[in-house]
Enzyme design. Structure first.
Site, PDB file in Angstrom:
ATOM      1  N   GLU A 117       0.630  -1.182  -0.123  1.00 35.04           N
ATOM      2  CA  GLU A 117       0.036   0.184  -0.117  1.00 35.04           C
ATOM      3  C   GLU A 117       1.006   1.382  -0.115  1.00 35.04           C
ATOM      4  O   GLU A 117       2.078   1.207   0.133  1.00 35.04           O
ATOM      5  CB  GLU A 117      -1.145  -0.031   1.343  1.00 35.04           C
ATOM      6  CG  GLU A 117      -0.383   0.052   2.395  1.00 35.04           C
ATOM      7  CD  GLU A 117      -1.407  -0.079   3.708  1.00 35.04           C
ATOM      8  OE1 GLU A 117      -2.380  -0.402   3.603  1.00 35.04           O
ATOM      9  OE2 GLU A 117      -0.718   0.230   4.868  1.00 35.04           O
ATOM     10  N   LYS A 119       2.691   4.544   0.943  1.00 36.87           N
ATOM     11  CA  LYS A 119       3.678   5.048   2.021  1.00 36.87           C
ATOM     12  C   LYS A 119       3.266   6.336   2.278  1.00 36.87           C
ATOM     13  O   LYS A 119       3.694   7.351   1.350  1.00 36.87           O
ATOM     14  CB  LYS A 119       5.055   4.731   2.051  1.00 36.87           C
ATOM     15  CG  LYS A 119       5.787   5.190   3.094  1.00 36.87           C
ATOM     16  CD  LYS A 119       7.318   4.725   3.155  1.00 36.87           C
ATOM     17  CE  LYS A 119       7.977   5.316   4.559  1.00 36.87           C
ATOM     18  NZ  LYS A 119       7.834   6.631   4.607  1.00 36.87           N
ATOM     19  N   ASP A 121       3.240  10.310   3.437  1.00 33.69           N
ATOM     20  CA  ASP A 121       4.365  11.216   3.745  1.00 33.69           C
ATOM     21  C   ASP A 121       3.982  12.073   4.972  1.00 33.69           C
ATOM     22  O   ASP A 121       3.526  13.323   4.588  1.00 33.69           O
ATOM     23  CB  ASP A 121       4.888  12.033   2.632  1.00 33.69           C
ATOM     24  CG  ASP A 121       6.250  12.645   3.274  1.00 33.69           C
ATOM     25  OD1 ASP A 121       6.918  12.127   4.122  1.00 33.69           O
ATOM     26  OD2 ASP A 121       6.933  13.294   2.333  1.00 33.69           O
ATOM     27  N   TYR A 228      -3.459   2.209   9.411  1.00 38.22           N
ATOM     28  CA  TYR A 228      -2.716   1.038   8.540  1.00 38.22           C
ATOM     29  C   TYR A 228      -2.009  -0.129   9.558  1.00 38.22           C
ATOM     30  O   TYR A 228      -1.605  -0.952   9.090  1.00 38.22           O
ATOM     31  CB  TYR A 228      -1.449   1.390   7.729  1.00 38.22           C
ATOM     32  CG  TYR A 228      -0.510   2.387   8.159  1.00 38.22           C
ATOM     33  CD1 TYR A 228       0.286   1.943   9.483  1.00 38.22           C
ATOM     34  CD2 TYR A 228      -0.278   3.755   7.948  1.00 38.22           C
ATOM     35  CE1 TYR A 228       1.123   2.914  10.139  1.00 38.22           C
ATOM     36  CE2 TYR A 228       0.423   4.748   8.524  1.00 38.22           C
ATOM     37  CZ  TYR A 228       1.297   4.020   9.463  1.00 38.22           C
ATOM     38  OH  TYR A 228       2.152   4.983  10.256  1.00 38.22           O
ATOM     39  N   LYS A 316      11.055   2.918  -1.629  1.00 33.95           N
ATOM     40  CA  LYS A 316      10.924   4.557  -1.778  1.00 33.95           C
ATOM     41  C   LYS A 316      10.774   4.705  -3.384  1.00 33.95           C
ATOM     42  O   LYS A 316      11.607   4.031  -4.132  1.00 33.95           O
ATOM     43  CB  LYS A 316      11.932   4.999  -1.269  1.00 33.95           C
ATOM     44  CG  LYS A 316      12.074   4.919   0.286  1.00 33.95           C
ATOM     45  CD  LYS A 316      11.045   5.398   1.223  1.00 33.95           C
ATOM     46  CE  LYS A 316      11.051   7.116   1.232  1.00 33.95           C
ATOM     47  NZ  LYS A 316      12.327   7.381   2.385  1.00 33.95           N
ATOM     48  N   CYS A 410      44.825  19.356   7.090  1.00 33.22           N
ATOM     49  CA  CYS A 410      43.639  19.433   7.789  1.00 33.22           C
ATOM     50  C   CYS A 410      43.175  21.193   7.614  1.00 33.22           C
ATOM     51  O   CYS A 410      43.839  21.916   8.006  1.00 33.22           O
ATOM     52  CB  CYS A 410      43.287  19.309   9.110  1.00 33.22           C
ATOM     53  SG  CYS A 410      41.758  19.685  10.091  1.00 33.22           S
ATOM     54  N   CYS A 413      43.110  22.438  11.746  1.00 32.45           N
ATOM     55  CA  CYS A 413      44.094  22.876  12.257  1.00 32.45           C
ATOM     56  C   CYS A 413      45.469  22.688  11.885  1.00 32.45           C
ATOM     57  O   CYS A 413      46.310  22.854  12.358  1.00 32.45           O
ATOM     58  CB  CYS A 413      44.060  21.474  13.702  1.00 32.45           C
ATOM     59  SG  CYS A 413      44.615  19.983  12.771  1.00 32.45           S
ATOM     60  N   CYS A 428      42.524  13.774   9.236  1.00 28.95           N
ATOM     61  CA  CYS A 428      43.282  14.738   9.938  1.00 28.95           C
ATOM     62  C   CYS A 428      43.979  13.798  10.879  1.00 28.95           C
ATOM     63  O   CYS A 428      43.317  13.060  11.708  1.00 28.95           O
ATOM     64  CB  CYS A 428      42.524  15.774  10.549  1.00 28.95           C
ATOM     65  SG  CYS A 428      43.358  16.494  11.862  1.00 28.95           S
ATOM     66  N   CYS A 434      43.026  18.959  17.212  1.00 24.48           N
ATOM     67  CA  CYS A 434      42.265  19.454  15.983  1.00 24.48           C
ATOM     68  C   CYS A 434      40.797  19.714  16.559  1.00 24.48           C
ATOM     69  O   CYS A 434      39.988  19.011  17.383  1.00 24.48           O
ATOM     70  CB  CYS A 434      41.802  18.636  14.985  1.00 24.48           C
ATOM     71  SG  CYS A 434      40.683  19.112  13.701  1.00 24.48           S
TER      72      CYS A 434
HETATM   73  S1  IVH Z   1       3.375   0.314   8.391  1.00 25.82           S
HETATM   74  C1  IVH Z   1       6.561  -1.193  11.769  1.00 25.82           C
HETATM   75  N1  IVH Z   1       2.176   1.568   6.527  1.00 25.82           N
HETATM   76  O1  IVH Z   1       6.568   5.285   7.507  1.00 25.82           O
HETATM   77  C2  IVH Z   1       6.115  -0.202  10.940  1.00 25.82           C
HETATM   78  N2  IVH Z   1       3.717   2.593   7.581  1.00 25.82           N
HETATM   79  O2  IVH Z   1       9.195   5.273   7.434  1.00 25.82           O
HETATM   80  C3  IVH Z   1       4.762  -0.369  10.375  1.00 25.82           C
HETATM   81  N3  IVH Z   1       4.026   4.854   7.114  1.00 25.82           N
HETATM   82  O3  IVH Z   1       6.809   4.793  10.937  1.00 25.82           O
HETATM   83  C4  IVH Z   1       4.330   0.646   9.574  1.00 25.82           C
HETATM   84  N4  IVH Z   1       2.662   5.023   5.299  1.00 25.82           N
HETATM   85  O4  IVH Z   1       4.857   6.047  10.225  1.00 25.82           O
HETATM   86  C5  IVH Z   1       3.016   1.496   7.315  1.00 25.82           C
HETATM   87  N5  IVH Z   1       0.800   2.436   4.655  1.00 25.82           N
HETATM   88  C6  IVH Z   1       1.836   2.560   5.553  1.00 25.82           C
HETATM   89  C7  IVH Z   1       2.735   3.841   5.896  1.00 25.82           C
HETATM   90  C8  IVH Z   1       3.692   3.786   6.897  1.00 25.82           C
HETATM   91  C9  IVH Z   1       3.395   5.900   6.028  1.00 25.82           C
HETATM   92  C10 IVH Z   1       5.163   5.595   8.085  1.00 25.82           C
HETATM   93  C11 IVH Z   1       5.006   5.002   9.234  1.00 25.82           C
HETATM   94  C12 IVH Z   1       6.314   4.399   9.905  1.00 25.82           C
HETATM   95  C13 IVH Z   1       7.361   5.213   8.402  1.00 25.82           C
HETATM   96  C14 IVH Z   1       8.653   4.692   8.203  1.00 25.82           C
END
Ligand code: IVH
Length: 685
Positions: A117, A119, A121, A228, A316, A410, A413, A428, A434
């Protein structure tokens, strides 16, 4: 303070806070720690409460963009809030799957069903429901302890205030709080119209809006929430991650859509491509996908390492890129003396964040990429990672641009900077002579995961260094005593007062006892991060035992050396750095001076009193059939055993699978108890 002093202090605080707000919220480049910032805000609030005439407008003079203002209660998470490991390529995803298969055992193409799913932000949030009612909301904080933002989330419409009957008695719903792109633009337009600072991106805007002491400010901002995951739960709600999604939806939460659940690599790749293509047109920011093992029983078996689960990963999206000009190339000197070249850039907006500097990594990289002053370069930002310079545009290179010559002295120093054979870094040789190294070491010493001295941020360290007040870690602990008789006390320094000086002394005094692992990490030994420091603490238990053992380990034939190598994470190179540190007379003086003020508390193992293998050292060898090696190891460690890679006189059990070889032989020679896999399973019950 007299009236003019108070006025000046108030003006300075207000100005300084506004400057840090801009650095934090708009430029994403805070100069001071959260704690130091909070101290400034607290002082301003206290001043205004005592002397309202300082701020004739109603209410506190700082309104916008305050980050974690003091005053939020702390919440300990019953189940830690983990972070996620990142992967970027298809091969990385393949490796992630291979690791899971290896851990679980079975064939290398065993199907692993994953839920994928978006992620989001935003900021992660944990919502506690008791008997169906929302009773608490907490930010992630450091994963163990977050801030209580209950009052603030009450106004977030996407967060149900009650769960329907049938929900467990107590449950933590986890998810992401975020701001849509359109709400973010509208907020910034309003900020602009009111002459207030702008937010750099929706995540910062969401963070700034949530972490407001005045909950009515949060209420006026449009925040949303996606669920989630489940944290603590008094009764199981599902057996799969996809069923959790369904339960969350049925309870009134939004979940990120669409999602897929598959064990097919191509389907995963296709989904990634589709979401990436849709990214720009989504109403909110996402920075990748999250893949989670769907089966919760498997998640449980897989567990986690450090702060990230083995059963989930973030895939990512590629980093965002931009073009800009190199104005200068500077060289920074780090804590261990490493010289790092940095490109000073004409500031440019990369995906919503202004970037003015980017790392050029090291001497070889800058030569390989042939980056010169005056070049137009491509830079990229990936998440929170420092921006990097990818390359330059040939047609834009000025005619007179000269190849960059890396310094062999350096820049701080003037000591020689040497490059040992086989190393990429030029270092260094000035050591603590330093200033850069000494200051960096002090900064590390007081930093969060280390001694964590509140109010002693980077700027204060630099200030005290420049004033000659603090040159070694021990000096920090003698500050208060030296200050007492001083003709130039800290409270008389620019920007300081009696109150802030006393606050600092109190924060220092609060750290005169410290867990052993934090103490070890704080010393800033090369290659010793938090995880290894913890393993060292767990192995040696006490600071004197540790120092004594590491000095004896200088004899590479000694038992102490073999014992050191038996610690997980400690190979010959790490061992060399540890021994080098503890046999260097200057370092010993520094540590001994420090120990006159600081008492590291002995390492305490978690309560495994019922465990038959607590405190025992176990070696697994040969191929196991019922458990994979990783699983056996994780299980043994959970039960308080130490798992070692080599057999010595200190080994309590060798668990030998089929085809065990030299380790089994050595165990027999040394008379160490040898167990079969079944005997081991019986032993641990
Ligand atoms: S599951 C063990 N699902 O991404 C952690 N996290 O970079 C399980 N996040 O700390 C997290 N969307 O805050 C999960 N669909 C998603 C997410 C998600 C954003 C965040 C979450 C996590 C961070 C890690």
């Amino acid at each position: 303070m007299g009236a003019p002093d108070l006025k000046a202090r108030h003006a300075w605080l207000a100005q300084e806070i506004a400057r840090h707000d801009v650095l934090y919220h708009q430029q994403d480049s805070p100069e001071i720690s959260d704690a130091a910032y909070d101290a400034l805000c607290r002082e301003l609030d206290e001043l205004e409460a005592l002397y309202p005439e300082l701020n004739p407008g109603a209410g506190p003079s700082r309104k916008v963009g305050a980050k974690a203002a003091a005053g939020f209660g702390k919440v300990r998470h019953r189940v830690p809030m983990l972070s996620l490991g990142n992967v970027f390529t298809d091969e990385d995803v393949e490796d992630f799957l291979a690791r899971i298969r290896r851990f679980l055992g079975g064939s290398p193409d065993r199907p692993v069903r994953l839920l994928a799913e978006q992620k989001i932000d935003g900021l992660s949030l944990s919502l506690r429901y008791e008997k169906g009612a929302l009773v608490q909301a907490a930010t992630r904080g450091d994963g163990e302890e977050g801030e209580d933002v209950s009052a603030n989330v009450m106004s977030v419409s996407g967060i149900p205030k009650a769960l329907p009957s049938g929900a467990p008695e107590t449950i933590d719903v986890r998810g992401e709080i975020y701001m849509t792109k359109s709400a973010f633009s509208a907020l910034n337009m309003q900020q602009e119209a009111e002459g207030k600072p702008l937010f750099a991106n929706p995540r910062n805007a969401a963070a700034g809006s949530l972490r407001q002491l005045d909950a009515s400010v949060t209420a006026a901002r449009k925040l949303e929430f996606f669920g989630y995951a489940i944290g603590y739960c008094s009764a199981p709600v599902a057996t799969t991650q996809s069923a959790i999604r369904e339960r969350l939806e049925s309870w009134g939460f939004s979940v990120p859509k669409p999602h897929i659940c598959t064990d097919n690599r191509e389907a995963l790749q296709k989904f990634y491509g589709e979401i990436q293509a849709a990214r720009a047109s989504l109403p909110y920011d996402i920075d990748g996908l999250v893949y989670k093992v769907d089966d919760l029983a498997l998640q449980e078996r897989l567990g986690f390492v450090s702060r990230a689960p083995r059963w989930a990963v973030a895939h990512k999206f590629p980093a965002e890129k931009a073009f800009t000009k190199v104005l200068a190339i500077t060289v920074q000197v780090g804590r261990t003396g490493t010289l790092t070249p940095v490109a000073e850039l004409e500031p440019v907006n990369v995906g919503g964040v202004m970037v003015g500097r980017a790392t050029l990594h090291n001497e070889d990289e800058i030569a390989r990429k042939d980056i010169r002053i005056g070049d137009t370069v491509i830079i990229q930002r990936a998440g929170d990672v420092i921006p990097q310079v990818l390359g330059y545009l040939e047609e834009q290179r000025p005619k007179d641009a000269l190849p960059y010559v890396f310094p062999n002295l350096c820049p701080v120093c003037g000591s020689r900077a040497l490059r040992e054979s086989g190393e990429v870094a030029r270092r260094c040789t000035g050591g603590l002579v330093c200033a850069a190294q000494a200051v960096e070491r002090l900064r590390h010493f007081v930093s969060r995961g280390a001694m964590d001295i509140e109010g002693m941020g980077e700027k204060v360290i630099q200030e005290f260094w420049d004033a000659g007040l603090v040159r070694t870690p021990a000096d920090i602990f003698s500050l208060e005593a030296r200050n007492k008789g001083s003709l130039t006390p800290i409270s008389a320094r620019d920007g300081w007062g009696a109150q802030s000086a006393q606050k600092l002394f109190d924060a220092i005094a609060a750290r005169t006892t410290i867990p052993l692992e934090r103490f070890i990490f704080a010393l800033g030994i090369r290659q010793i991060g938090e995880a290894t420091a913890k393993k060292l603490a767990a192995h040696y238990l006490n600071v004197r035992t540790l120092m004594d053992a590491l000095q004896r380990a200088n004899d590479r034939e000694s038992e102490a050396y073999a014992d050191l190598l038996s610690i997980e994470d400690v190979g010959p190179s790490v061992a060399d750095d540890l021994i080098a540190f503890f046999t260097e007379p200057h370092n010993i003086t520094v540590v001994e001076d420090l120990l006159k003020h600081v008492q590291p508390t002995d390492y305490v193992r978690i309560d495994v009193s019922g465990s038959p293998v607590a405190g025992k050292t176990v070696v697994f060898t040969g191929s196991l059939e019922k458990l994979t090696r990783d699983e056996a190891k994780a299980q043994a460690e959970r039960l308080g055993a130490k798992v070692s890679g080599s057999v010595s006189g200190k080994t309590d059990y060798v668990v030998a699978g089929a085809d065990a070889g030299s380790k089994l032989k050595k165990a027999r020679e040394l008379g160490v108890a040898v167990l079969s896999e079944d005997e081991w399973i019986n032993l641990i019950g």
